[in-house]
Enzyme design. Structure first.
Site, PDB file in Angstrom:
ATOM      1  CG  ASP A 225       1.362  -8.753  -1.972  1.00  0.00           C
ATOM      2  OD1 ASP A 225       1.571  -9.975  -2.021  1.00  0.00           O
ATOM      3  OD2 ASP A 225       1.474  -7.997  -2.945  1.00  0.00           O
TER       4      ASP A 225
ATOM      5  CG  ASP B  94       3.729 -10.160  -4.697  1.00  0.00           C
ATOM      6  OD1 ASP B  94       3.658 -11.384  -4.890  1.00  0.00           O
ATOM      7  OD2 ASP B  94       3.139  -9.328  -5.398  1.00  0.00           O
TER       8      ASP B  94
ATOM      9  CE  LYS C  33       1.715 -13.981  -1.549  1.00  0.00           C
ATOM     10  NZ  LYS C  33       1.646 -12.788  -2.429  1.00  0.00           N
TER      11      LYS C  33
ATOM     12  N   GLY D  33       2.160 -16.086  -5.582  1.00  0.00           N
ATOM     13  CA  GLY D  33       1.095 -16.996  -5.999  1.00  0.00           C
ATOM     14  C   GLY D  33       1.366 -17.632  -7.345  1.00  0.00           C
ATOM     15  CG  ASP D  34       3.512 -15.749 -10.531  1.00  0.00           C
ATOM     16  OD1 ASP D  34       2.291 -15.541 -10.565  1.00  0.00           O
ATOM     17  OD2 ASP D  34       4.349 -14.948 -10.967  1.00  0.00           O
TER      18      ASP D  34
END
Length: 1071
Positions: A731, A351, A706, A613-614
């Protein structure tokens, strides 16, 4: 009613026994030992059922311990105290007791115990601010709203009288989608309001900058969106365990071959009447009338039990103990079964937020209309100037800078109504303090509550009590920097904004806000100044600002953009009449040692993928800054694909480009939407592109996406070992999916830590965890497995050979006590201590030479070649044991001074004695790192065998039915010929192995052996080391005047196998 209990534990009170047994007996070894145990119970066998039953029960019992710990962790979450509105009052209950429809009160900084629809908050407008860092990795504050009809219900009595019905969709995993409606009955009239994601407070999110809220529970327990984004935790099995299963099958084939051959030869031998029923062993009537087939099966099973020690259950007991005890040498360990897997990792999925970065940004410097400034001690200093000269009017702005006069436009008359004498620097600070969506939290939480003056805190207490909460880390860094320099944002109320400019309070009326979005890539705020003028500030990326500029130092600003490109930069512009371009540069606060860690992993042959997730721009900026992407790397993009065909065409173009530019390194950037299309129809092509890229960045990823990416690589034909690392609840899915899951104890809660296999405090510790601990544990467990099979081949093969000399009568060569204690006492401790403390190379060498990790990758030490070596070595040693002893004692040779001859038990004891000494010394040859404990258990095991045998055979034990070994060992040791035979046989076995090691080390050394040689040269120049020293020194004749010595970075210290050296901390820079 939905299930309200949240659980990641795979068992319940009802299914524990069957499910746990199923999990345990999925292991081939456990199933095999269960069969052997049942055979020992059913027929008359040479060994007792206890020898298989007790170790099997031990292994099965210990394995459930970690599951029990997870069960306790779930109970802790489900038992967390919460307050709900019942019967007109607030009642404290447990999280697991929340029902759908309950009105729950959540206070500031608490996490939401269920998915709640916001009813009201302590704010008059019914809004609240939350962070969802533990869900999607985003640390920015998000504003959520209540409907107008319920926002006025701020007391328990009002909520108790509220009549409303909430209707919503069925539970789904999508964090960003929610559809529903609320029907409120007021004065007999029903008012219907729609509900969306902005009205839903997700479980796991945290309430910020709001004293308290009330919400109605709509999804609880395993139906909450956070729970739906968790994967069901599966049993993880390491590559070493899979290799053990393969070896087990091979040895099982050897065992069956020996048992079948012995059974056939027994019946072939007994074809002659004189051997079928000799005069000294007459058959009973039952034996004569028994079925030949049943007799054959019974004999086969008896031989199977006699030889079953070739597959030692003690191996699995020792492995479990090694993993359990070894876990105490690492940080927090939740799954000790995977220690050795740390040495086999090929892909790391990480992450970004909270893992690579610390969720913080720091302001560094800025460019204002072509002039560069930097912050020095709370002052804005132009480039090339010091902060010695200070402007008296603006004490935090250094003098010597030209101040322009800006004419501000009255937007109603379009005339110049006012000339504002203001410096560009001050205008920049005001723009920073006004163009944002920052919220303020105070240590005194009631300061903004109620109907008082929203700015009353200014005179009430110091602004140092303020804490900013921003929509992004860079926005927070800018506002904090402006505050340090002297222009502080102190609060907002409705459309009023207040700042303090060098102690002077100023209020501005906010007319309109244009929020940042992916299309505009900029944010604008429209203010009315106290002088009735209006001003528009715009903030955004340079690509979104510069194309619209008409005046100012544009070219100089472009140059500064290129200089600032190494870290995050944004722009401000001020309109109208003149444009002041402000390019500011700030650095992300990355996890300490992050760059070095990523580079070390790359040198170790490990590929790093970042899953976040950015937004795309933020993720790429951080990847470039942290070294995940290099500046010379060719960045490929798979973004905003809208159809399968479009996605396939883009993947084809990327694949062709990689083939054309195969010399340079490539990095791939892919977003969540494009990834979904790629995985739907073009999985093979997507994986081909990814595997040819040195680094991959996946942005805008949902938690389950993910996990899908990890599973995609994990199940590819190469079957690489994967590791996932993160610090938030978002995560957890990928942590559970990967072969090894690492949780970071960061700012996003403890969900990742609870559900991980290992927990560390910082990303930088990952390098040591893999390159040092992973290296050590893999070598230890690999040697343990191979050595155990070797010593049991040595143990059972003489038993097989002995059958050729006893008419295959199933007579045991060793006494039953020796048979039981061989793996339990006589040879168990040296290999256990070895597997806990062995260090093939010093830790500093491993950390400074990441390439050594490649030597053990791909399960190198448990491949077929080393397995064949250890197996053939075991058979050759067994033949030397048996026939060496046979030659000594054959032909009725007397070995005693009085002419007395040795018997059957003496022959077996001689072989057993030689075997215990040889296998123990063989492990001593494999040991590179000697501690006092290694010496103690190695020589102590041999001494214990002799002492035990003397007591066991030298005393009449009344509780034993037979004592075949009485005085046998004493008689054996009284023979000089026996001692001579023991020495000769041991040397014969071990001398070729020593020659082989010397030969290969000098002619074909591995990179690990070369590192050992380099480190050894360092040690040879030392006499001793004192505890706590961090340098290398040679003892001089005068001990008070030591001669210092330093090493280059290419030389390494290696703690050699010498007792004069102590385990002291030594920095790699000194050795």
């Amino acid at each position: 009613m939905c299930k309200r209990i949240f659980s990641l534990f795979q068992y319940t009170i009802w299914n524990f026994v069957p499910k746990n047994l199923f999990e345990q007996f999925r292991r081939i070894a456990n199933f095999y030992f269960l069969i052997i145990f049942l055979v020992q119970l059913m027929i008359d066998t040479p060994t007792s059922p206890v020898t298989s039953g007790l170790p099997l029960i031990f292994v099965i019992t210990v394995t459930g311990y970690e599951d029990w710990l997870r069960h306790n962790a779930d109970n802790e979450v489900n038992g967390a105290p919460v307050f709900v509105v019942r019967s007109g009052s607030l009642v404290q209950t447990r999280s697991k007791n929340i029902r759908v429809g309950d009105i729950v009160r959540v206070a500031k900084d608490e996490t939401f115990p269920a998915d709640l629809v916001l009813l009201s908050s302590d704010r008059a407008d019914g809004t609240c601010h939350i962070t969802t860092a533990s869900l999607d990795g985003e640390t920015n504050l998000k504003t959520h709203f209540s409907v107008a009809e319920t926002s006025v219900c701020q007391s328990v009595s009002q909520l108790e009288s509220l009549q409303a019905v909430v209707e919503c969709q069925q539970p789904e995993a999508d964090l960003y989608r929610f559809v529903g409606r609320i029907t409120v009955t007021q004065h007999g009239e029903e008012i219907v309001r729609p509900l969306g994601p902005e009205n839903l407070l997700l479980r796991g999110a945290r309430l910020k900058n709001t004293k308290e809220i009330f919400g109605v529970a709509v999804y609880t327990g395993m139906e909450s969106k956070m729970a739906l984004n968790y994967k069901c935790k599966s049993q993880k099995r390491s590559a070493v365990e899979k290799s053990m299963n393969t070896f087990l099958i091979i040895y099982l084939g050897i065992l069956l071959f020996e048992a079948i051959l012995s059974t056939i030869l027994k019946y072939a031998w007994q074809a002659e009447d004189k051997w079928d029923e000799p005069f000294y062993n007459q058959k009973t009537e039952q034996e004569r009338n028994s079925s030949p087939i049943l007799k054959f099966i019974s004999d086969f099973l008896a031989f199977l039990v006699l030889y079953n020690f070739i597959i030692p259950i003690s191996l699995y007991v020792t492995v479990e103990m090694q993993k359990f005890l070894g876990s105490f040498f690492i940080a927090q360990v939740n799954t000790s079964d995977l220690n050795e897997e740390l040495g086999q990792v090929e892909y790391v999925f990480t992450d970004k937020t909270g893992t690579l970065t610390e969720n913080e940004m720091q302001f560094r410097e800025c460019s204002i209309n072509g002039t560069k400034y930097r912050e020095v001690n709370g002052k804005l200093v132009p480039e090339g100037m010091s902060d010695d000269s200070t402007d008296s009017s603006s004490p935090h702005l250094v003098s010597g800078v030209h101040f322009n006069h800006f004419l501000l436009l009255d937007t109603h008359t379009h005339t110049h109504t006012h000339t504002l004498h203001i410096g560009e620097e001050l205008l920049f600070l005001k723009a920073v303090s006004l163009c944002h969506t920052v919220q303020i939290s105070y240590d005194q939480p009631d300061c903004l509550v109620g109907g008082g003056d929203p700015f009353s805190h200014v005179n009430g207490f110091s602004s140092n009590h303020m804490e900013y909460y921003a929509s992004s880390p860079d926005e927070k860094a800018l506002v904090e920097a402006a505050k340090r320099i002297g222009v502080a944002f102190t609060g907002s109320s409705g459309d009023a904004m207040e700042i303090k400019t060098f102690g002077k309070s100023e209020k501005y009326k906010l007319l309109h806000v244009l929020e940042f979005d992916a299309d505009r890539r900029r944010m604008s705020v429209y203010y009315r100044l106290p002088q009735v003028t209006q001003l528009l500030f715009t903030k955004g990326a340079e690509s979104a600002i510069l194309p619209f500029t008409t005046s100012g130092e544009i070219e100089k600003t472009r140059l500064h953009v290129d200089e600032f490109a190494l870290v995050r930069n944004n722009f401000f512009s001020k309109n109208h009449i003149h444009s002041v371009f402000v390019n500011f540069n700030f650095v992300a606060v990355y996890s300490t040692g992050m760059k070095e860690t990523i580079e070390a992993l790359r040198l170790a042959g490990i590929k790093v993928w970042v899953l976040t997730g950015d937004k795309h721009e933020t993720a790429v900026s951080v990847s470039l800054s942290c070294g995940h992407f290099h500046r010379t790397m060719n960045i490929l993009e798979l973004l905003q694909q809208r159809s399968d065909n479009e996605c396939a065409e883009q993947l084809g173009r990327l694949a062709r480009r990689i083939k054309e530019d195969h010399v340079i390194q490539h990095g791939l950037v892919v977003d969540g939407a494009s990834l979904s299309l790629a995985l739907r129809e073009h999985e093979k092509l997507f994986m081909e592109v990814c595997k040819n890229c040195s680094a991959v960045l996946c942005c805008r990823m949902a938690p389950l996406q993910k996990a899908k990416v990890v599973r995609l690589l994990k199940t590819s034909p190469e079957k690489p070992i994967t590791l996932a690392i993160g610090d938030g609840a978002n995560d957890v899915s990928m942590i559970q999916e990967a072969h090894v899951g690492i949780g970071i104890m960061g700012k996003e809660g403890r969900q990742a830590v609870r559900n991980s296999d290992y927990a560390i405090a910082r990303f930088k510790f990952l390098a040591k965890l893999l390159l040092v601990h992973g290296h050590f544990y893999y070598i230890r467990i690999a040697t343990l497995v191979q050595y155990f099979f070797y010593k049991n081949v040595c143990f059972i093969t003489p038993q097989f050979l002995y059958q050729f000399f006893c008419l295959f009568s199933q007579q045991t060569l060793y006494d039953s006590v020796y048979l039981t204690l061989y793996n339990i006492c006589f040879t168990s401790l040296p290999i256990l201590v070895y597997s806990l403390f062995e260090q093939l190379v010093h830790p500093h060498v491993l950390q400074n030479k990441p390439g050594l990790y490649r030597d053990i990758s791909k399960n190198a030490l448990l491949s077929f070649r080393p397995f064949l070596y250890w197996t053939l070595l075991g058979f050759s040693h067994a033949f030397v044991f048996f026939f060496g002893s046979y030659i000594l004692m054959g032909e009725d040779t007397t070995l005693m001074g009085n002419g007395q001859m040795f018997g059957n038990w003496t022959f077996g004891t001689l072989i057993f004695t030689v075997m215990v000494i040889t296998v123990t010394l063989k492990l001593a040859l494999e040991t590179h790192f000697w501690t006092w404990m290694n010496h103690f258990v190695t020589w102590g095991s041999i001494a214990f065998y002799f002492i035990f045998s003397l007591f066991y055979g030298g005393i009449i034990w009344p509780f034993l039915h037979t004592q075949d070994m009485y005085f046998v060992f004493v008689q054996l040791l009284s023979s000089g010929s026996a001692w001579f035979a023991i020495i000769i046989i041991v040397i014969t076995c071990l001398f070729p192995d020593v020659v082989k090691k010397v030969f290969y080390r000098h002619l074909q050394p591995t990179s690990t052996e070369k590192s050992q040689a380099q480190a050894l040269s360092c040690v040879e120049s030392l006499c001793c080391y004192q505890h706590g020293q961090s340098g290398c020194s040679r003892l001089s004749p005068n001990p008070q005047l030591p001669v210092s010595r330093s090493w280059n970075d290419t030389d390494y210290f290696y703690s050699n196998d010498r007792s004069i050296l102590t385990l002291s901390p030594i920095e790699a820079t000194h050795c």
